[in-house]
Design an enzyme around this catalytic site. Structure first.
Site, PDB file in Angstrom:
ATOM      1  N   TYR A   1     -28.619  -9.907  52.993  1.00  0.00           N
ATOM      2  CA  TYR A   1     -28.982  -8.440  52.521  1.00  0.00           C
ATOM      3  C   TYR A   1     -28.134  -8.037  51.460  1.00  0.00           C
ATOM      4  O   TYR A   1     -26.940  -8.480  51.363  1.00  0.00           O
ATOM      5  CB  TYR A   1     -28.552  -7.466  53.850  1.00  0.00           C
TER       6      TYR A   1
ATOM      7  N   ASP B   1     -22.803 -12.274  46.040  1.00  0.00           N
ATOM      8  CA  ASP B   1     -22.843 -10.732  46.481  1.00  0.00           C
ATOM      9  C   ASP B   1     -21.373 -10.878  47.380  1.00  0.00           C
ATOM     10  O   ASP B   1     -21.631 -11.246  48.482  1.00  0.00           O
ATOM     11  CB  ASP B   1     -24.065 -10.682  47.103  1.00  0.00           C
TER      12      ASP B   1
ATOM     13  N   LYS C   1     -17.308  -1.642  49.066  1.00  0.00           N
ATOM     14  CA  LYS C   1     -16.756  -1.512  50.425  1.00  0.00           C
ATOM     15  C   LYS C   1     -15.319  -1.517  50.241  1.00  0.00           C
ATOM     16  O   LYS C   1     -14.812  -0.510  49.708  1.00  0.00           O
ATOM     17  CB  LYS C   1     -17.183  -2.304  51.214  1.00  0.00           C
TER      18      LYS C   1
HETATM   19  P1  KE4 Z   1     -24.597  -0.352  49.913  1.00  0.00           P
HETATM   20  O1  KE4 Z   1     -25.632  -0.115  48.912  1.00  0.00           O
HETATM   21  O2  KE4 Z   1     -24.997  -0.041  51.253  1.00  0.00           O
HETATM   22  O3  KE4 Z   1     -23.209   0.236  49.597  1.00  0.00           O
HETATM   23  O4  KE4 Z   1     -24.306  -1.941  49.794  1.00  0.00           O
HETATM   24  C1  KE4 Z   1     -25.478  -2.803  50.126  1.00  0.00           C
HETATM   25  C2  KE4 Z   1     -25.022  -4.081  50.302  1.00  0.00           C
HETATM   26  C3  KE4 Z   1     -24.870  -5.384  49.193  1.00  0.00           C
HETATM   27  N1  KE4 Z   1     -24.528  -6.379  49.774  1.00  0.00           N
HETATM   28  C4  KE4 Z   1     -24.020  -6.675  50.933  1.00  0.00           C
HETATM   29  C5  KE4 Z   1     -23.544  -8.148  51.349  1.00  0.00           C
HETATM   30  C6  KE4 Z   1     -24.050  -5.744  51.854  1.00  0.00           C
HETATM   31  O5  KE4 Z   1     -23.637  -5.999  53.147  1.00  0.00           O
HETATM   32  C7  KE4 Z   1     -24.564  -4.373  51.620  1.00  0.00           C
HETATM   33  C8  KE4 Z   1     -24.630  -3.484  52.599  1.00  0.00           C
HETATM   34  N2  KE4 Z   1     -23.883  -3.674  54.000  1.00  0.00           N
HETATM   35  C9  KE4 Z   1     -24.550  -2.947  55.076  1.00  0.00           C
HETATM   36  C10 KE4 Z   1     -23.977  -3.334  56.548  1.00  0.00           C
HETATM   37  N3  KE4 Z   1     -24.193  -4.653  56.788  1.00  0.00           N
HETATM   38  C11 KE4 Z   1     -24.498  -1.575  54.936  1.00  0.00           C
HETATM   39  C12 KE4 Z   1     -24.350  -0.575  56.054  1.00  0.00           C
HETATM   40  C13 KE4 Z   1     -25.809   0.371  55.922  1.00  0.00           C
HETATM   41  O6  KE4 Z   1     -26.924   0.163  55.574  1.00  0.00           O
HETATM   42  O7  KE4 Z   1     -25.664   1.474  56.427  1.00  0.00           O
END
Ligand code: KE4
Length: 428
Positions: A143, A238, A266
């Protein structure tokens, strides 16, 4: 009891889609109404009904120091008093960029954004602009946020073009995303030979942490680096989750791989909205205003987020917390594994540094297909029992658990006890 949470959720659904600002918070995957959190301190969070939990979500990774760390709060208080945002350059963004670049040799230049999605989306646009090629390779189960190029399902056969993974993603966009299998280097080789000269970049979570936790096997990442270098494909790590989590220098330091571009998020925001992407200066200088690839953001480099992030990374660097984080995680996973064996429950527990994942399955999980056939119903029963027993886990079998510097030995022992009780009650 979760009375106030239920009342808030009922109200929220009238004004926010699904009652949530991010789908996973709906608790749909665990078939119950979500909990509303009112405060957090250290390893604990308290919900609006006054129930306290030991927290293993940590806002999905950012809170490696725990909730409301006094040093972060003090820094934010100092910066807030000077103003919250200027839409202009500030000293703290320069200091922060220098600090990150001093820890990540592959990041010669870095651009701040406001989320992980913005970071990955921008990194892919930059890769396409820099190489003049349109296609990207991603991996099933990885993801990278909700950018159109990433919401793509694998085509019927591995060699077919991607198909939209969500309404609103156009077939034209999907056609430029090829989907390979994590830990299957042949699947990457086949895509590269079928689409020779068309692929701008390959983006990968070096450690998969959005399908539960899945670790690279048999030099997979080294082989990805070799393949992408040989075929003029930019390698994008990533590291939104693994950055500053899997050692200070991220997965690229842990596995000794140098990507061309890295995305972060994060932890670098210390709990405030931040993302970033960085890499070789010859690539990064393709970005506006010095280069032709456009990318921008009103709140990019926001001083509050920069201050919280800078302070977090400074503490992580000065206090070298990683051995302690690893030891705590080892103690927790050893205790959980013993419980699972004692209760005769089929399982696969994966962990790396301060991230852990638990699959209810009778085989080792090394890729997406072996993850999705784990027993999701057992997870739902287990999750609800753990919540009742004062442990707050990610409300999905395909997320991970994060241990923070604030988790005490007592927290770990309590969690192992609650885990035994919760597993036993979940057995049918
Ligand atoms: P955000 O756009 O949610 O800040 O980050 C996207 C993203 C990009 N790359 C990786 C490896 C990620 O894990 C994420 C976002 N992680 C999820 C939890 N596994 C966010 C939680 C959510 O969607 O509310």
């Amino acid at each position: 009891m979760l009375i106030k949470s239920e009342e808030l959720f009922k109200k929220s659904k009238y004004v926010i889609p699904g009652g949530v600002n991010s789908p996973v918070r709906s608790f749909n995957s665990v078939s119950m109404d979500p909990v509303y959190i009112s405060r957090g301190k250290g390893s604990k969070i308290t919900d609006v009904d006054g129930n306290e939990y030991i927290d293993y979500v940590g806002s999905w990774g950012p809170l490696i120091l725990g909730h409301s760390d006094d040093r972060i709060i003090d820094k934010l208080t100092e910066y807030t008093a000077r103003g919250t945002s200027f839409g202009a350059n500030t000293e703290i963004e320069v200091k922060f960029a220098e600090l990150i670049s001093s820890i990540y040799p592959s990041i010669e230049k870095i651009r701040m954004v406001n989320s992980g999605t913005e970071a990955t989306m921008s990194a892919v646009r930059l890769a396409r602009g820099y190489t003049g090629k349109n296609k990207i390779i991603k991996f099933e189960g990885c993801y990278h946020g909700h950018g159109d190029s990433f919401l793509i399902k694998a085509g019927s056969g591995l060699l077919t073009l991607g198909i939209p993974g969500s309404p609103g993603v156009t077939p034209e966009t999907a056609a430029n995303t090829l989907v390979a299998e994590y830990n299957n280097i042949q699947s990457v080789e086949e895509l590269i030979s079928t689409h020779k000269g068309e692929i701008a970049a390959l983006i990968v979570e070096p450690v998969m942490a959005n399908a539960g936790l899945i670790l690279p096997e048999n030099d997979f990442l080294t082989k990805l680096r070799e393949l992408t270098s040989k075929n003029n494909i930019l390698l994008i790590f990533d590291e939104v989750i693994t950055g500053f989590r899997v050692t200070l220098g991220g997965a690229q330091n842990f596995y000794k791989i140098t990507p061309d571009l890295t995305t972060l998020g994060k932890i670098i925001g210390g709990g405030l909205p931040v993302g970033a992407f960085g890499g070789k200066k010859e690539i990064m200088d393709y970005l506006a205003p010095v280069g032709p690839v456009y990318q921008a953001g009103t709140l990019s480099g926001n001083p509050l987020a920069m201050a919280a992030g800078y302070e977090t990374i400074k503490i992580l660097k000065e206090e070298s917390l990683y051995n302690e984080l690893q030891a705590k995680t080892r103690k927790l996973t050893d205790g959980i594994k013993k419980n699972l064996v004692d209760l005769g429950i089929p399982h696969c527990v994966n962990s790396i540094e301060s991230i852990m994942g638990l699959f209810f399955t009778d085989h080792k999980v090394i890729d997406f297909s072996s993850a999705i056939d784990s027993d999701a119903n057992m997870f739902v029963r287990y999750f609800k029992n753990m919540l009742k027993n004062g442990i707050y886990l990610a409300p999905s079998p395909f997320e991970v658990g994060f241990i923070s510097a604030a988790h005490s030995d007592e927290d770990i022992e309590k969690t192992i006890e609650a885990n035994y009780k919760s597993l036993k009650e979940a057995q049918i």
